[in-house]
Design a protein around this motif. Sequence first.
Motif, PDB file in Angstrom:
ATOM      1  N   UNK A 432     113.990 142.115  50.251  1.00  0.00           N
ATOM      2  CA  UNK A 432     113.687 141.649  48.892  1.00  0.00           C
ATOM      3  C   UNK A 432     112.455 140.763  48.837  1.00  0.00           C
ATOM      4  N   UNK A 433     111.750 140.859  47.703  1.00  0.00           N
ATOM      5  CA  UNK A 433     110.626 139.954  47.452  1.00  0.00           C
ATOM      6  C   UNK A 433     111.215 138.633  46.955  1.00  0.00           C
ATOM      7  N   UNK A 434     110.367 137.584  46.939  1.00  0.00           N
ATOM      8  CA  UNK A 434     110.895 136.253  46.593  1.00  0.00           C
ATOM      9  C   UNK A 434     111.400 136.192  45.147  1.00  0.00           C
ATOM     10  N   UNK A 435     110.736 136.920  44.221  1.00  0.00           N
ATOM     11  CA  UNK A 435     111.135 136.846  42.816  1.00  0.00           C
ATOM     12  C   UNK A 435     112.515 137.493  42.608  1.00  0.00           C
ATOM     13  N   UNK A 436     113.376 136.782  41.898  1.00  0.00           N
ATOM     14  CA  UNK A 436     114.700 137.334  41.592  1.00  0.00           C
ATOM     15  C   UNK A 436     115.744 137.080  42.653  1.00  0.00           C
ATOM     16  N   UNK A 437     115.403 136.283  43.678  1.00  0.00           N
ATOM     17  CA  UNK A 437     116.379 136.053  44.769  1.00  0.00           C
ATOM     18  C   UNK A 437     117.166 134.750  44.588  1.00  0.00           C
ATOM     19  N   UNK A 438     116.942 134.046  43.479  1.00  0.00           N
ATOM     20  CA  UNK A 438     117.641 132.768  43.269  1.00  0.00           C
ATOM     21  C   UNK A 438     119.162 132.893  43.411  1.00  0.00           C
ATOM     22  N   UNK A 464     114.721 127.660  51.432  1.00  0.00           N
ATOM     23  CA  UNK A 464     114.769 128.320  50.112  1.00  0.00           C
ATOM     24  C   UNK A 464     113.620 127.888  49.210  1.00  0.00           C
ATOM     25  N   UNK A 465     113.126 126.656  49.389  1.00  0.00           N
ATOM     26  CA  UNK A 465     112.052 126.142  48.524  1.00  0.00           C
ATOM     27  C   UNK A 465     110.780 126.965  48.648  1.00  0.00           C
ATOM     28  N   UNK A 466     110.522 127.480  49.845  1.00  0.00           N
ATOM     29  CA  UNK A 466     109.312 128.283  50.062  1.00  0.00           C
ATOM     30  C   UNK A 466     109.573 129.767  49.850  1.00  0.00           C
ATOM     31  N   UNK A 470     108.052 130.329  42.478  1.00  0.00           N
ATOM     32  CA  UNK A 470     107.899 128.937  42.017  1.00  0.00           C
ATOM     33  C   UNK A 470     108.886 128.534  40.912  1.00  0.00           C
ATOM     34  N   UNK A 471     109.044 129.371  39.897  1.00  0.00           N
ATOM     35  CA  UNK A 471     109.941 129.025  38.776  1.00  0.00           C
ATOM     36  C   UNK A 471     111.390 128.894  39.245  1.00  0.00           C
ATOM     37  N   UNK A 472     111.791 129.715  40.236  1.00  0.00           N
ATOM     38  CA  UNK A 472     113.177 129.668  40.732  1.00  0.00           C
ATOM     39  C   UNK A 472     113.384 128.519  41.720  1.00  0.00           C
ATOM     40  N   UNK A 473     112.294 128.106  42.386  1.00  0.00           N
ATOM     41  CA  UNK A 473     112.422 127.003  43.350  1.00  0.00           C
ATOM     42  C   UNK A 473     112.810 125.708  42.645  1.00  0.00           C
ATOM     43  N   UNK A 504     105.362 120.617  43.322  1.00  0.00           N
ATOM     44  CA  UNK A 504     105.489 121.285  42.025  1.00  0.00           C
ATOM     45  C   UNK A 504     105.731 122.787  42.196  1.00  0.00           C
ATOM     46  N   UNK A 505     106.341 123.458  41.158  1.00  0.00           N
ATOM     47  CA  UNK A 505     106.789 122.905  39.872  1.00  0.00           C
ATOM     48  C   UNK A 505     108.100 122.145  39.990  1.00  0.00           C
ATOM     49  N   UNK A 506     108.276 121.171  39.068  1.00  0.00           N
ATOM     50  CA  UNK A 506     109.502 120.360  39.022  1.00  0.00           C
ATOM     51  C   UNK A 506     110.093 120.449  37.621  1.00  0.00           C
ATOM     52  N   UNK A 507     111.363 120.141  37.514  1.00  0.00           N
ATOM     53  CA  UNK A 507     112.008 120.182  36.191  1.00  0.00           C
ATOM     54  C   UNK A 507     112.290 118.769  35.720  1.00  0.00           C
ATOM     55  N   UNK A 508     112.474 118.628  34.423  1.00  0.00           N
ATOM     56  CA  UNK A 508     112.833 117.327  33.856  1.00  0.00           C
ATOM     57  C   UNK A 508     114.197 116.901  34.388  1.00  0.00           C
ATOM     58  N   UNK A 509     115.105 117.868  34.563  1.00  0.00           N
ATOM     59  CA  UNK A 509     116.449 117.555  35.086  1.00  0.00           C
ATOM     60  C   UNK A 509     116.383 116.967  36.487  1.00  0.00           C
ATOM     61  N   UNK A 510     115.399 117.377  37.271  1.00  0.00           N
ATOM     62  CA  UNK A 510     115.216 116.851  38.631  1.00  0.00           C
ATOM     63  C   UNK A 510     115.027 115.332  38.567  1.00  0.00           C
ATOM     64  N   UNK A 511     114.155 114.883  37.647  1.00  0.00           N
ATOM     65  CA  UNK A 511     113.897 113.442  37.512  1.00  0.00           C
ATOM     66  C   UNK A 511     115.079 112.744  36.851  1.00  0.00           C
ATOM     67  N   UNK A 512     115.641 113.374  35.822  1.00  0.00           N
ATOM     68  CA  UNK A 512     116.781 112.745  35.130  1.00  0.00           C
ATOM     69  C   UNK A 512     117.960 112.561  36.079  1.00  0.00           C
TER      70      UNK A 512
END
Length: 597
Positions: A432-438, A464-466, A470-473, A504-512
């Motif tokens: 599998x490619x990285x996209x869609x593997x979340x 998993x981060x790499x 990016x959007x799923x990380x 990056x990218x980071x989410x607002x929930x990560x900081x909250x």
Amino acid sequence: MAERIEQRLEDRIPELEQLERVGLFTPKEIRAVLRKASALEYKIQRRALRKEDFVNYIQYEINLLELIKKRRARIGYSFKKEEIESSIVHRVHSLFKRATGKWKEDVQLWLSHVAFCKQWNAKHQLSKVFSTMLAIHSNKPALWIMAAKWEMETRLSSESARHLFLRALRFHPECPKLYQEYFRMELMNAEKQRKEKKEFEQAKMDLGEFNYSEEILNGELARIIYRDAAQKIKGVEFHLAVLSIAKLFDFTQDLQKEILESLQTEYADDPLTWDYMARRELGLGSLKSTEPTTKQMKVSEMTQREERCCAVFEEAVTAVPTEDMWKCYITFCLERCNRKTNSEELKQKRLERTLSVFSKAHESSLLPESLYKQWLQLLLESNLSEKATEVAEAATKRFSLSAEMWQMRLQVLIQLKNDNVTQCFEEAFKHLKSKGTLPLWTLWVEWSEGTNSKQDTEALYQRSLNATAPAESVTMKEKYLDWAYRNGGYKKVKRVFTSLHENRPLSLDFFRKMIQIEKEQESCKMLHLREYYERALREFGSTDSDLWLDYIKEELSHPQGKPENCGSIHWRAVKMLQGDQVEDFISKYTLLQTGHL
């Protein structure tokens, strides 16, 4: 304007006097009605008219009618309806007329008027409403159907209904639904006339003055509609819809036969034709014997019927060997399998048949991807775990680029506590490619958390981060932070946050999440909270006004907070926020200052 309002209120006085005189309303209630009516009238006489003012006025009048109805029932008074209700109903019609004249495009407004006319049995008025509405909304087949049905079912006028359908078909010459409902209407008309004729004959009345056409009685008009439609509308679905309507009438055997023959001739290779022909066997050959039937006889007969269906399906998958055809066959088997029965024998036969059909479709390489999940579910429920493992492996071989297939296989292995889970995860990520593997990474870390050491699980999170897009990380970072806090406490989560806050990218929930963790500590430090807010604002300060407000609240409420910082935070927020967010922030900040937030 004032004169017009005054006149309209004066027009109400006779009905209000009657309401008071007969004891339905008290003088105080009459005054309240007048006050409310005055306010509502004023709003609909302004130069700048608003639709909601008309809607509110209409709703008020309808509520008033309902209240009068309840009061009448309570005191048992049923007179003076002409002077009271008729006057209000007339006013509601006038309001609707003005509203639909102003906002012609609002279909809901027209439909509300239609519903009101039906409720008050205003047939003449409704006829005019339909006529005006259809002149404006001739592009909506559903409205033509509604009008024609009303003509047929309420006004009992097949001629008017027919006229409406013919006009509708001039606007929509290829609309299947219009043809279906027109077809149904002609059959209903034929059935009605057949009943009438039969009643006259039984009463031995002379039918001379009643002209019953044999063509109409036999459904010939419906046949003409079907033939005309069949020239213009292609596809099995339309034929099947018309056939299901014809089956509702007991005098349409010849018509049904014609539709069926057309279906088999023109759409012999369509899976839906075969599906219909197979399922038809379920309704054929039912027990007609008047002798009492035993439970075993019923089971035996149902088994025979289902076997006849399957015989047709077997013929179908040979004649039309496609995924869609197998899907029809399997869907039928699953439906029968899920039907409740007290017979263990029948239940077992259905299960065996379903599993056998799944296997045949798979062996033909024609089992759709979407059905493998149901096959595996059935195998696991039947405790056929070895077969389930085989099928899951075969599914990932056939659909090796499908993340869903790998996820399904891994869930089977995890459920069965198989030793090859890790190996299977590794194999999946090779394909599998990285996209869609979340979903796979989420499954892996959750499984690892309950199975492997903390070090192994952390290594998976970091990997998993790499490995994800990016959007799923972003999600994996949130999960990593949450895991670190649950398994290593505050110091551990602080280290993980520090290692990720520039990744990056980071989410607002990560900081909250980090802000919330800090606030849960006994020695919650404002210094740390400031750092988290500042980092979050660097990423989301231009789009999230609530973040700025929470930062200001923190400075105001925290023991180590500095209220004097609020001014500069406010200034920065107004400068950084974009669009509507600035206005939203200023209004909420004002409420905060006045103690209302």
